[in-house]
Design an enzyme around this catalytic site. Structure first.
Site, PDB file in Angstrom:
ATOM      1  N   ASP A  70       0.833  -1.207   0.000  1.00 44.93           N
ATOM      2  CA  ASP A  70       0.000   0.000   0.000  1.00 44.93           C
ATOM      3  C   ASP A  70       0.863   1.251   0.000  1.00 44.93           C
ATOM      4  O   ASP A  70       2.012   1.252   0.458  1.00 44.93           O
ATOM      5  CB  ASP A  70      -0.925   0.009   1.219  1.00 44.93           C
ATOM      6  CG  ASP A  70      -0.154  -0.162   2.522  1.00 44.93           C
ATOM      7  OD1 ASP A  70       0.745  -1.015   2.579  1.00 44.93           O
ATOM      8  OD2 ASP A  70      -0.434   0.566   3.493  1.00 44.93           O
ATOM      9  N   ASP A  71       0.288   2.330  -0.526  1.00 42.02           N
ATOM     10  CA  ASP A  71       0.891   3.668  -0.480  1.00 42.02           C
ATOM     11  C   ASP A  71       2.287   3.698  -1.093  1.00 42.02           C
ATOM     12  O   ASP A  71       3.244   4.230  -0.510  1.00 42.02           O
ATOM     13  CB  ASP A  71       0.923   4.178   0.964  1.00 42.02           C
ATOM     14  CG  ASP A  71      -0.463   4.232   1.583  1.00 42.02           C
ATOM     15  OD1 ASP A  71      -1.430   4.416   0.817  1.00 42.02           O
ATOM     16  OD2 ASP A  71      -0.587   4.082   2.806  1.00 42.02           O
ATOM     17  N   TYR A 115      -6.109  -0.483  -2.644  1.00 42.18           N
ATOM     18  CA  TYR A 115      -6.722  -1.188  -1.520  1.00 42.18           C
ATOM     19  C   TYR A 115      -8.092  -0.645  -1.138  1.00 42.18           C
ATOM     20  O   TYR A 115      -8.659  -1.034  -0.126  1.00 42.18           O
ATOM     21  CB  TYR A 115      -5.796  -1.149  -0.301  1.00 42.18           C
ATOM     22  CG  TYR A 115      -5.346   0.237   0.112  1.00 42.18           C
ATOM     23  CD1 TYR A 115      -6.134   1.041   0.926  1.00 42.18           C
ATOM     24  CD2 TYR A 115      -4.126   0.734  -0.305  1.00 42.18           C
ATOM     25  CE1 TYR A 115      -5.720   2.305   1.306  1.00 42.18           C
ATOM     26  CE2 TYR A 115      -3.694   1.994   0.071  1.00 42.18           C
ATOM     27  CZ  TYR A 115      -4.491   2.771   0.880  1.00 42.18           C
ATOM     28  OH  TYR A 115      -4.077   4.029   1.252  1.00 42.18           O
ATOM     29  N   ASP A 181      -3.899   8.818  12.552  1.00 41.38           N
ATOM     30  CA  ASP A 181      -2.506   9.175  12.270  1.00 41.38           C
ATOM     31  C   ASP A 181      -2.374  10.282  11.232  1.00 41.38           C
ATOM     32  O   ASP A 181      -1.285  10.816  11.033  1.00 41.38           O
ATOM     33  CB  ASP A 181      -1.715   7.936  11.830  1.00 41.38           C
ATOM     34  CG  ASP A 181      -2.343   7.219  10.643  1.00 41.38           C
ATOM     35  OD1 ASP A 181      -3.444   7.607  10.229  1.00 41.38           O
ATOM     36  OD2 ASP A 181      -1.715   6.261  10.146  1.00 41.38           O
ATOM     37  N   ASN A 209      -7.466  -0.503  12.351  1.00 39.11           N
ATOM     38  CA  ASN A 209      -6.257   0.327  12.396  1.00 39.11           C
ATOM     39  C   ASN A 209      -6.632   1.525  13.267  1.00 39.11           C
ATOM     40  O   ASN A 209      -7.164   2.505  12.773  1.00 39.11           O
ATOM     41  CB  ASN A 209      -5.874   0.772  10.987  1.00 39.11           C
ATOM     42  CG  ASN A 209      -4.589   1.559  10.967  1.00 39.11           C
ATOM     43  OD1 ASN A 209      -3.741   1.399  11.830  1.00 39.11           O
ATOM     44  ND2 ASN A 209      -4.436   2.423   9.983  1.00 39.11           N
TER      45      ASN A 209
END
Length: 624
Positions: A70-71, A115, A181, A209
């Site tokens: 991811d990312d 995702y 976050d 998460n």
């Protein structure tokens, strides 16, 4: 960056202890590695390094693993382009090989680069990336999915059925509903919600998460556990705020009340020896007792369940405030817009003073909650919350002082009315200043005040607009070039329209204006063949039979509201339909996610297969 590096002896000892503790407490420890920043998928040496790292962790006692992609950027290096036909093929090949090398663990998770639905081009069912992953990834490997968005407001059964069909397996939800976050000023203490319990049999699992801080996650994890344990009955649904909570499966508010009741007991317990916390003075038996005439010690009453309910309301969820927070915002808005201009007592001023007193009482409840939290025995929980409750106490205090000023209750606050306030009286920081300068700042505020909507007008295009259209076209081209590698791009048919090389058909051109000037346009050719000839595009006649008309639309980034662009395209298609055209199409570059998402959201435009197109160009079309 350090995925290739093996752990030191000291790090290994810590991991062994952590994995052992997880087993003792019936927690499945899953070790995840993210090599996507700089791995060369086609390099045997790189794959061997990946295996070696995971082998080391397996020796620590770990039996469950995950590879996360991811990312990361989806551009492959030249060596990988020669070895693999796509980025998805590269990821899947390495993942399958590692999975088999580890002895086919019972739990092995794969996080795709796309995702969530928002990241898929052009959409989930037509995503070549996800289709490849679904077809080529070994069926026993689970795939992580966050839902419609990175942070999904709601996850529907229909959306999960759609992605399950593409992936050829049920996904594991990696839920970011409680993640904080991305914003250091937000904390999420609301319940797990807006995920119907009918999802449970359609998923391989759910991971949360949660907040970065450890102790505040009591609510997030507790309510998720309640949701997971919910029995699945026919017709069950997730209860929305304000509805009757008669769902036999799961009620977010009841789950929240249960979690807060148990969390309160943790607050009222004391820290155990060995708990890590800032140093405190142990007052022990030498506790100070004031003498006669001396100032009494500052004390607060014990923390209550109502305090924790208020705390949850103030720090609820990404897409909604709790009931008390919403009420306070609504009351402040009403008090500001209906403030008394005279001291004469009327029914209106009496109502204002009554509501102002109620608002003041709510503000006082926040202050008392802060005091009682600060006095709670469990200091380690307080330290995780302290910055957040200080911040909300300060904001509520300023609003409270402002309302008192409006009502003439005492002198206006010098801090509130000062053009040069102290730094602690306003929310600053470079990141915040950048955001306030950008278009759309405040558009995601859960309570919109003041309204963030500009006034736009749509009018017919005239020859004098040609230079403005060219300016917008050039500006958006430059913005797009800054987001992709500098390579020669194939021209689009619509480029000749925007650049002024081909004139739009009569009555088939519009411009969008705001208070600054022209900020967008929508142009069309009833017959697209001249534009195709202009760039020597060898497109088959079949596309022109079904979709003879070419359209293009563009708006500047300062137009943060999508409604004007949608109205403009609606008017343009109506004009094309009136001319007798059967359909219209547009050409887009595959990396232009903004415009692909725009046409997808319209609902009527679908991806069309057109022979002879350059690889990086796609066509979306609609019948009229």
């Amino acid at each position: 960056m350090y995925w290739r590096d093996l752990y030191s002896a000291e790090e290994a000892e810590q991991l062994v202890a952590l994995i052992s503790a997880a087993k003792q407490h019936n927690v499945e420890f899953i070790y995840a590695l993210s090599p996507g920043l700089d791995i060369t998928f086609s390099s045997p040496k790189e794959v061997a390094a990946l295996k070696r790292k995971l082998e080391q962790v397996r020796e620590f006692g770990c039996r469950s693993f995950s590879l996360l992609f991811d990312d990361i950027k989806s551009e492959m290096c030249p060596a990988d382009k020669q070895a693999f036909s796509s980025f998805a093929h590269a990821q899947v090949a390495v993942t399958n090989e590692v999975y088999q090398h580890l002895g086919e663990p019972d739990i092995f998770l794969f996080c795709p680069t796309d995702y969530c639905a928002k990241l898929c081009t052009p959409n989930v069912p037509q995503s070549s990336y996800l289709l490849t992953v679904g077809e080529k990834l070994l069926p026993v490997i689970d795939i992580l999915w966050t839902g419609p968005k990175v942070v999904s407001h709601k996850i529907s059964v229909e959306s999960i059925e759609e992605v399950s069909s593409v992936l050829r397996r049920a996904p594991v939800i990696w839920d970011n509903i409680h993640a904080n976050d991305y914003d250091p000023q937000r904390l999420f203490l609301g319940p797990y919600k807006d995920r119907p319990t009918e999802l449970i049999p359609k998923l391989r699992g759910v991971l949360t998460n949660p907040n970065c801080e450890f102790y505040p996650n009591f609510v997030a994890i507790h309510t998720l556990a309640t949701w997971c344990k919910a029995a699945t009955h026919g017709g069950a649904r997730d209860v929305e705020m304000g509805e009757e909570e008669d769902d036999p499966c799961y009620s977010p508010q009841k789950a929240l009340s249960l979690a807060l009741s148990e969390w309160l007991q943790e607050f009222l317990s004391t820290d155990q020896p060995g708990d890590e916390e800032p140093m405190q003075t142990d007052m022990g038996e030498s506790c100070y007792v004031p003498g006669p005439g001396e100032k009494p010690l500052f004390t607060a009453e014990p923390l209550t369940l109502d305090d924790l309910k208020l705390l949850s309301d103030l720090f609820y969820l990404p897409y909604e405030h709790g009931v008390t927070a919403r009420t306070m915002l609504q009351e402040l808005d009403w008090l500001k817009n209906n403030s008394c201009a005279t001291t004469a007592e009327t029914d209106k001023t009496a109502e204002w003073r009554s509501r102002a007193q109620q608002f003041d009482d709510m503000c006082e409840s926040v202050t008392q909650m802060f005091d009682r939290l600060s006095n709670a025995p469990k200091r380690s929980v307080l330290y995780d919350l302290y910055n957040y409750i200080c911040d909300i106490k300060s904001g509520v205090g300023m609003a409270r002082a402002y309302v008192k000023t409006l009502g003439g209750w005492g002198q206006p606050s010098a801090h509130l009315m000062n053009d040069d306030p102290e730094p602690w009286r306003f929310r600053g920081g470079l990141s915040g200043e950048f955001q306030r300068m950008l278009p759309g700042h405040g558009n995601r505020d859960l309570f919109r005040y003041p309204p963030m909507t500009s006034v736009y007008s749509i009018r017919p295009y005239c020859p004098e607009d040609k230079m403005e259209v060219q300016r917008i076209f050039t500006e958006m081209q430059r913005a797009g070039e800054g987001q992709v590698p500098q390579v020669t791009q194939s021209p689009l048919m619509c480029d000749s329209l925007s650049a002024g090389d081909v004139s739009p058909s009569p009555d088939c051109a519009l411009v969008l204006e705001d208070d600054i000037g022209v900020c967008g346009y929508a142009l069309a050719l009833i017959d697209a063949k001249p534009a195709a000839a202009k760039i020597q595009r060898a497109t088959g006649d079949s596309v022109f039979e079904d979709f003879p008309s070419l359209i293009t639309i563009q708006v500047l980034p300062r137009v943060s509201d999508p409604s004007p662009a949608k109205r403009m395209i609606g008017q343009l298609l109506s004009c094309i339909r009136s001319s007798g055209s059967r359909g219209a199409f547009c050409e887009l570059r595959e990396n232009d996610r903004r415009m692909i998402q725009f046409y997808t959201d319209l609902g009527s435009f679908k991806l069309a297969k057109v022979a002879g197109l350059p690889q990086e160009v796609l066509t979306m079309a609609t019948s009229l």
